[in-house]
Design a protein around this motif. Structure first.
Motif, PDB file in Angstrom:
ATOM      1  N   PRO A   9       0.834  -1.203   0.000  1.00  0.00           N
ATOM      2  CA  PRO A   9       0.000   0.000   0.000  1.00  0.00           C
ATOM      3  C   PRO A   9       0.870   1.255   0.000  1.00  0.00           C
ATOM      4  O   PRO A   9       1.974   1.266   0.524  1.00  0.00           O
ATOM      5  CB  PRO A   9      -0.811  -0.114   1.291  1.00  0.00           C
ATOM      6  N   ARG A  10       0.356   2.280  -0.612  1.00  0.00           N
ATOM      7  CA  ARG A  10       1.088   3.541  -0.743  1.00  0.00           C
ATOM      8  C   ARG A  10       1.229   4.190   0.631  1.00  0.00           C
ATOM      9  O   ARG A  10       0.275   4.312   1.376  1.00  0.00           O
ATOM     10  CB  ARG A  10       0.331   4.478  -1.682  1.00  0.00           C
ATOM     11  N   ASP A  11       2.436   4.606   0.963  1.00  0.00           N
ATOM     12  CA  ASP A  11       2.691   5.315   2.203  1.00  0.00           C
ATOM     13  C   ASP A  11       2.764   6.803   1.882  1.00  0.00           C
ATOM     14  O   ASP A  11       3.764   7.286   1.357  1.00  0.00           O
ATOM     15  CB  ASP A  11       3.991   4.845   2.835  1.00  0.00           C
ATOM     16  N   PRO A  12       1.701   7.561   2.170  1.00  0.00           N
ATOM     17  CA  PRO A  12       1.690   8.964   1.789  1.00  0.00           C
ATOM     18  C   PRO A  12       2.569   9.845   2.665  1.00  0.00           C
ATOM     19  O   PRO A  12       2.818  10.988   2.336  1.00  0.00           O
ATOM     20  CB  PRO A  12       0.223   9.352   1.922  1.00  0.00           C
ATOM     21  N   GLY A  13       3.017   9.339   3.796  1.00  0.00           N
ATOM     22  CA  GLY A  13       3.833  10.165   4.680  1.00  0.00           C
ATOM     23  C   GLY A  13       3.030  11.357   5.176  1.00  0.00           C
ATOM     24  O   GLY A  13       1.881  11.226   5.574  1.00  0.00           O
ATOM     25  N   LEU A  14       3.622  12.523   5.137  1.00  0.00           N
ATOM     26  CA  LEU A  14       2.944  13.729   5.604  1.00  0.00           C
ATOM     27  C   LEU A  14       2.289  14.518   4.476  1.00  0.00           C
ATOM     28  O   LEU A  14       1.750  15.593   4.710  1.00  0.00           O
ATOM     29  CB  LEU A  14       3.937  14.627   6.336  1.00  0.00           C
ATOM     30  N   GLN A  15       2.326  13.995   3.264  1.00  0.00           N
ATOM     31  CA  GLN A  15       1.767  14.715   2.121  1.00  0.00           C
ATOM     32  C   GLN A  15       0.295  15.081   2.309  1.00  0.00           C
ATOM     33  O   GLN A  15      -0.080  16.219   2.049  1.00  0.00           O
ATOM     34  CB  GLN A  15       1.981  13.906   0.845  1.00  0.00           C
ATOM     35  N   PRO A  16      -0.574  14.183   2.787  1.00  0.00           N
ATOM     36  CA  PRO A  16      -1.974  14.588   2.973  1.00  0.00           C
ATOM     37  C   PRO A  16      -2.130  15.727   3.981  1.00  0.00           C
ATOM     38  O   PRO A  16      -2.951  16.615   3.797  1.00  0.00           O
ATOM     39  CB  PRO A  16      -2.656  13.315   3.475  1.00  0.00           C
ATOM     40  N   VAL A  69     -13.743  19.343   2.749  1.00  0.00           N
ATOM     41  CA  VAL A  69     -14.119  18.139   1.998  1.00  0.00           C
ATOM     42  C   VAL A  69     -12.878  17.401   1.521  1.00  0.00           C
ATOM     43  O   VAL A  69     -12.773  16.173   1.624  1.00  0.00           O
ATOM     44  CB  VAL A  69     -15.033  18.512   0.805  1.00  0.00           C
ATOM     45  N   ARG A  70     -11.919  18.154   1.040  1.00  0.00           N
ATOM     46  CA  ARG A  70     -10.679  17.546   0.542  1.00  0.00           C
ATOM     47  C   ARG A  70      -9.914  16.849   1.665  1.00  0.00           C
ATOM     48  O   ARG A  70      -9.334  15.791   1.468  1.00  0.00           O
ATOM     49  CB  ARG A  70      -9.826  18.641  -0.114  1.00  0.00           C
ATOM     50  N   ARG A  71      -9.930  17.430   2.853  1.00  0.00           N
ATOM     51  CA  ARG A  71      -9.257  16.802   3.994  1.00  0.00           C
ATOM     52  C   ARG A  71      -9.888  15.455   4.310  1.00  0.00           C
ATOM     53  O   ARG A  71      -9.193  14.473   4.568  1.00  0.00           O
ATOM     54  CB  ARG A  71      -9.325  17.721   5.208  1.00  0.00           C
ATOM     55  N   ARG A  72     -11.223  15.398   4.267  1.00  0.00           N
ATOM     56  CA  ARG A  72     -11.899  14.117   4.503  1.00  0.00           C
ATOM     57  C   ARG A  72     -11.555  13.110   3.417  1.00  0.00           C
ATOM     58  O   ARG A  72     -11.371  11.925   3.683  1.00  0.00           O
ATOM     59  CB  ARG A  72     -13.405  14.320   4.590  1.00  0.00           C
ATOM     60  N   GLU A  73     -11.472  13.581   2.158  1.00  0.00           N
ATOM     61  CA  GLU A  73     -11.092  12.684   1.062  1.00  0.00           C
ATOM     62  C   GLU A  73      -9.680  12.148   1.260  1.00  0.00           C
ATOM     63  O   GLU A  73      -9.417  10.976   1.021  1.00  0.00           O
ATOM     64  CB  GLU A  73     -11.189  13.402  -0.280  1.00  0.00           C
ATOM     65  N   ALA A  76      -9.601   9.503   3.781  1.00  0.00           N
ATOM     66  CA  ALA A  76     -10.195   8.261   3.276  1.00  0.00           C
ATOM     67  C   ALA A  76      -9.297   7.566   2.250  1.00  0.00           C
ATOM     68  O   ALA A  76      -9.587   6.460   1.824  1.00  0.00           O
ATOM     69  CB  ALA A  76     -11.549   8.547   2.655  1.00  0.00           C
ATOM     70  N   GLY A  77      -8.209   8.227   1.831  1.00  0.00           N
ATOM     71  CA  GLY A  77      -7.284   7.596   0.899  1.00  0.00           C
ATOM     72  C   GLY A  77      -7.429   8.036  -0.536  1.00  0.00           C
ATOM     73  O   GLY A  77      -6.780   7.488  -1.423  1.00  0.00           O
ATOM     74  N   SER A  78      -8.280   9.002  -0.818  1.00  0.00           N
ATOM     75  CA  SER A  78      -8.436   9.514  -2.177  1.00  0.00           C
ATOM     76  C   SER A  78      -7.434  10.648  -2.376  1.00  0.00           C
ATOM     77  O   SER A  78      -7.561  11.715  -1.793  1.00  0.00           O
ATOM     78  CB  SER A  78      -9.859  10.033  -2.379  1.00  0.00           C
ATOM     79  N   PHE A  79      -6.418  10.401  -3.199  1.00  0.00           N
ATOM     80  CA  PHE A  79      -5.333  11.370  -3.328  1.00  0.00           C
ATOM     81  C   PHE A  79      -5.465  12.286  -4.534  1.00  0.00           C
ATOM     82  O   PHE A  79      -4.827  13.318  -4.585  1.00  0.00           O
ATOM     83  CB  PHE A  79      -3.978  10.644  -3.376  1.00  0.00           C
ATOM     84  N   ALA A  80      -6.274  11.936  -5.508  1.00  0.00           N
ATOM     85  CA  ALA A  80      -6.414  12.759  -6.714  1.00  0.00           C
ATOM     86  C   ALA A  80      -7.633  13.676  -6.574  1.00  0.00           C
ATOM     87  O   ALA A  80      -8.760  13.197  -6.443  1.00  0.00           O
ATOM     88  CB  ALA A  80      -6.567  11.881  -7.941  1.00  0.00           C
TER      89      ALA A  80
END
Length: 109
Positions: A9-16, A69-73, A76-80
């Motif tokens: 699985p993708r590890d987004p780190g602190l990007q989100p 809304v984007r923060r919730r996305e 939830a794992g939606s990065f695009a």
């Protein structure tokens, strides 16, 4: 023979987290430019700047809501993000910058 393992699985780190903070900063900057436009419009007697400031306040609220809304996305794992959302925020940012320039131009002697 080895089984074809699924990619990890993708590890987004602190990007989100950084992305969510950037939405908050964008809304704050638009709100500050709205205040500048309102103040300049009221002090200089330019009603069109008062209208621009009011519209920018509404835009700041919309950017803040989109950021929520984007923060919730992101959680939830939606990065695009949606392309229309990015275009709308780009337009709001350019409008905010234009209002900032207009307040300087009107306030200059």
């Amino acid at each position: 023979m080895t089984d074809a393992a699924a990619p990890p699985p993708r590890d987004p780190g602190l990007q989100p987290e950084r992305t969510a903070l950037s939405w908050t900063r964008t809304a704050l900057v638009v709100a500050v430019n709205a205040l500048l436009a309102l103040r300049t419009g009221l002090v200089q007697g330019e009603p069109w700047l008062v209208v621009v400031g009011a519209v920018l306040f509404a835009t700041a609220g919309a950017v803040g809501a989109a950021g929520s809304v984007r923060r919730r996305e992101l959680d939830a794992g939606s990065f695009a993000p949606a392309p229309w959302l990015m275009a709308a925020v780009a337009v709001a940012t350019v409008a905010s910058a234009a209002a900032g320039v207009a307040t300087i131009a009107v306030g200059a002697p």
